[in-house]
Design an enzyme around this catalytic site. Structure first.
Site, PDB file in Angstrom:
ATOM      1  CG  ASP A  15       4.026   6.968  -2.865  1.00 43.53           C
ATOM      2  OD1 ASP A  15       2.951   7.580  -2.958  1.00 43.53           O
ATOM      3  OD2 ASP A  15       4.807   6.832  -3.810  1.00 43.53           O
ATOM      4  CE  LYS A 114       3.218   8.587  -5.989  1.00 39.60           C
ATOM      5  NZ  LYS A 114       4.363   7.734  -6.339  1.00 39.60           N
ATOM      6  CB  CYS A 160       7.825   8.489  -4.420  1.00 41.92           C
ATOM      7  SG  CYS A 160       7.650   7.171  -5.649  1.00 41.92           S
TER       8      CYS A 160
END
Length: 216
Positions: A15, A114, A160
């Protein structure tokens, strides 16, 4: 740290998007989140495979924070949403984009998007759901290519990155986290996340300069 031969190593950019940087102050700005691209590229030089992930969220997601339900308040009775978040990482916006200097998603060996469903907000890159029942295929890709070690960097340390590292450890991989390639939302939660990752078996290096490759 001594790594296996290159073909047994993968590098994962978790990310690494502008939504988690000061460039997007109304989303989820992580201090210095925009300063990790060069270190992600350096660690990738030790890997035979480069993997990546992105948050990809609907502008009408059901977990969006409101005045009545501010960020980080719990969501009751939902299977795949746990807390409220500000709007972030909407496809087509600046926040959705990867940091400058990173490859295009199509140039990675494997890539995960996601949180596409409006009522799902996963954290780790290995599963689409919070119960970790629906694989994104990342673990299977690593196993099919006989990867044993995963180098991890990205955003954010305490959410994350942490969850992805725990998922990879549970799947049996050696995980090496590059401290210079991660940044956290908050100092205290990042310290707790790092301690947890270490306790569960993750290795940490200060930067890619501490990595050493074994001969093929």
């Amino acid at each position: 740290m001594k790594l296996p031969a290159k073909h047994r190593v993968a590098s994962l950019d978790v990310d690494a998007q502008y939504t988690f940087t000061p460039a997007c102050p109304d989303e989820l700005p992580v201090p210095e989140g925009d300063q990790i691209a060069d270190e992600l590229n350096r660690q990738a030089a030790f890997a035979g495979y480069r993997l990546g992930s992105k948050d990809a969220h609907s502008p009408r997601a059901r977990w969006l924070a409101t005045e009545q339900a501010p960020p980080f308040t719990p969501i009751e009775g939902a299977r795949n949403m746990d807390i409220r978040w500000p709007r972030h990482a909407v496809p087509g916006t600046r926040g959705f984009e990867l940091l400058a200097g990173l490859p295009h998603p199509a140039d990675y060996d494997f890539f995960v998007w996601k949180g596409v469903e409006p009522d799902m907000h996963p954290y780790g890159a290995c599963y689409h759901d919070l119960a970790e029942r629906q694989s994104t295929g990342l673990v299977e890709f690593l196993r099919c290519n006989e990867v044993s070690t995963v180098l991890v960097g990205g955003l954010a340390t305490d959410y994350c990155v942490r969850k992805t590292v725990l998922q990879l450890l549970a799947a049996g991989f050696t995980v090496v986290v590059n401290r210079s390639a991660i940044r956290g939302v908050a100092d205290e939660s990042s310290r707790h996340a790092i301690a947890e990752m270490i306790q569960l078996g993750a290795h940490f290096v200060h930067d890619a300069g501490q990595l050493e490759q074994a001969d093929d």
